[in-house]
Design an enzyme around this catalytic site. Sequence first.
Site, PDB file in Angstrom:
ATOM      1  N   ASP A 230       5.636   3.156   2.565  1.00 35.06           N
ATOM      2  CA  ASP A 230       4.968   1.177   2.620  1.00 35.06           C
ATOM      3  C   ASP A 230       3.998   1.648   4.036  1.00 35.06           C
ATOM      4  O   ASP A 230       4.784   1.388   4.785  1.00 35.06           O
ATOM      5  CB  ASP A 230       5.983   0.074   2.859  1.00 35.06           C
ATOM      6  CG  ASP A 230       4.531  -1.581   2.919  1.00 35.06           C
ATOM      7  OD1 ASP A 230       3.712  -1.210   3.541  1.00 35.06           O
ATOM      8  OD2 ASP A 230       4.902  -2.446   3.331  1.00 35.06           O
ATOM      9  N   HIS A 231       2.876   2.015   3.512  1.00 26.39           N
ATOM     10  CA  HIS A 231       1.704   1.838   4.906  1.00 26.39           C
ATOM     11  C   HIS A 231       2.123   1.077   5.689  1.00 26.39           C
ATOM     12  O   HIS A 231       1.586   1.685   6.750  1.00 26.39           O
ATOM     13  CB  HIS A 231       0.158   2.731   3.870  1.00 26.39           C
ATOM     14  CG  HIS A 231       0.076   3.338   4.908  1.00 26.39           C
ATOM     15  ND1 HIS A 231      -0.016   4.520   6.588  1.00 26.39           N
ATOM     16  CD2 HIS A 231      -1.108   4.610   4.321  1.00 26.39           C
ATOM     17  CE1 HIS A 231      -0.686   5.756   6.750  1.00 26.39           C
ATOM     18  NE2 HIS A 231      -1.034   6.071   5.880  1.00 26.39           N
ATOM     19  N   ARG A 232       1.782  -0.093   5.902  1.00 25.64           N
ATOM     20  CA  ARG A 232       1.362  -0.837   6.304  1.00 25.64           C
ATOM     21  C   ARG A 232       3.127  -0.901   7.457  1.00 25.64           C
ATOM     22  O   ARG A 232       2.516  -0.921   8.977  1.00 25.64           O
ATOM     23  CB  ARG A 232       1.781  -2.313   6.000  1.00 25.64           C
ATOM     24  CG  ARG A 232       0.992  -2.668   5.347  1.00 25.64           C
ATOM     25  CD  ARG A 232       1.233  -4.344   4.389  1.00 25.64           C
ATOM     26  NE  ARG A 232       2.583  -3.489   3.427  1.00 25.64           N
ATOM     27  CZ  ARG A 232       3.492  -5.020   3.036  1.00 25.64           C
ATOM     28  NH1 ARG A 232       2.383  -5.777   2.280  1.00 25.64           N
ATOM     29  NH2 ARG A 232       4.076  -4.339   2.484  1.00 25.64           N
TER      30      ARG A 232
ATOM     31  N   VAL B 224       4.565   2.263   7.661  1.00 22.85           N
ATOM     32  CA  VAL B 224       5.465   3.698   7.833  1.00 22.85           C
ATOM     33  C   VAL B 224       4.108   4.134   7.774  1.00 22.85           C
ATOM     34  O   VAL B 224       3.331   4.362   7.177  1.00 22.85           O
ATOM     35  CB  VAL B 224       6.020   4.298   6.568  1.00 22.85           C
ATOM     36  CG1 VAL B 224       6.763   5.676   7.578  1.00 22.85           C
ATOM     37  CG2 VAL B 224       7.386   3.406   7.425  1.00 22.85           C
TER      38      VAL B 224
ATOM     39  N   PRO C 141       0.846  -0.932   0.073  1.00 20.95           N
ATOM     40  CA  PRO C 141       0.165  -0.005   0.316  1.00 20.95           C
ATOM     41  C   PRO C 141       0.579   1.107  -0.308  1.00 20.95           C
ATOM     42  O   PRO C 141       1.055   2.006   1.498  1.00 20.95           O
ATOM     43  CB  PRO C 141      -0.525  -0.337   1.291  1.00 20.95           C
ATOM     44  CG  PRO C 141      -0.113  -1.458   2.360  1.00 20.95           C
ATOM     45  CD  PRO C 141       1.017  -1.596   1.189  1.00 20.95           C
TER      46      PRO C 141
END
Length: 441
Positions: A413-415, A417, A239
């Site tokens: 990577d929004h998982r 950060v 993501p």
Amino acid sequence: MATPIEVKVPDIGNYQDIPVIELLVKPGDSVKKDQGLVSLESDKATMEVPAPMAGIIRSLLVKLGDTVSEGSLVATIEPADAEAAAPSPTPKPKPAEAAAASPAAVSAPAPAVATAPRPDAEAFVAKPPITAAPVTKEAPLHASPAVRLFARELGVDLSRISVGSGRKNRLTKEDVQNFVKRALAGSAGSAAPASGDGLRLLPWPQVDFSKFGATESKALSRIKKISGANLARNWAMIPHVTQNDEADITEMEAFRKKLGEENKELKITPLVFLIRACVAALKKFPSFNASLDAGGENLILKKYFHIGIAVDTPDGLVVPVIRDADQKGLVDLARELGEISAKARDKKLGPADMQGGCFSISSLGGIGGTGFTPIINAPEVAILGVSKSAMKPVWNGKEFTPRLMLPLSLSYDHRVVDGAEAARFAAYLAQMLGDIRRLLL
Ligand code: CAO
């Protein structure tokens, strides 16, 4: 006590010297007929040598890493039922039996091909598979029959765990266990970097373009095929969010020009300053210098600073890695950057030159643009895109002043950060680039 029966590798086609990758039993174990004793793996398929009858393993005659071929001795079994173990009154000769030295020796049935039945893999098996783990038609991956059996017992569809953590991406029992854990936690297929086949995308449109006009077909370069597959996976599975910022590099630019005049043999571009700034930011924000583990549950924090640099070559994009960038000065970095760019364009990069990166920089600043969305180079968790600097009027509280502004595009990577952390990382980068003294510390 019944005479132990020798178990040999059966007819496995033309394959020779295949490594033993798994020992599934140990001496003293009771085994059922057809139970796997050891797993073998060629570069095309994984298979088990099954027990030819029920009994007790008396000795295991191979160890991990041994290589075997048809007829190699694998184990001895004391049959549970001595009569069943006796040779058939009208034995049907098999090549392996003919070669057997001992009259009690029998060949195990042909092993199962445990990977997708690709045309080239089918040659691996000369006889129909006989094992507790039948061929799985759809699974395009390496997993031993024992792992497949384990997955079936738990009702796990292995095609949803496309990349394993074992050697050559083989699926292991732990991968299946991790998948089940995530499923129980309600997140299977979402947070797991190991799962990509569950996307259930529409098939690619099949269009006859010649219906609309003249066309020509041109094969993609090898690099484009490889990087394309990686980019597609990374884009689909990570993501991405891109945080945009700007750095005031007016002072940095003046210093860069001076440094360039003092080192005329080198090309000192803004990129070397960016590498230094990224190292400083990675030190301050360690979660950017990290990767998710195969199970997607732990962050592996790195204590080294290897920076990947996207290099545009006539054949496509490659990402060589500058190692230990934290230990190199601007001039050293400029020299190394020149060397790896030349190596990339001369097609002389080896696999080792492109491994081990922690964070990548993709600079299109020499070409143009005001911002873009770089795709994260998995298993890294962030990448910095750099566009072309431009002179802009900047308000200093009293008046507009001309400042050289450098656009930065940080994809993360929004998982791993959060947005706020990414904004801080980008602002810190801008601050470092804006204050050359800090950067040189
Ligand atoms: N703003 C303004 N000018 C810039 C700049 C920026 N951000 N970055 C570089 N420049 C200038 C350089 O200073 C140089 O000018 P001078 O010769 O006058 O000093 C000129 O642009 C050309 O620089 P360069 O591109 O040759 O060198 P570099 O160190 O900036 O980059 C490399 C090296 C290998 C990264 C680059 O050549 C390259 O391949 N970039 C493409 C990367 C890419 O394709 N990314 C996309 C990935 S997604 O598909």
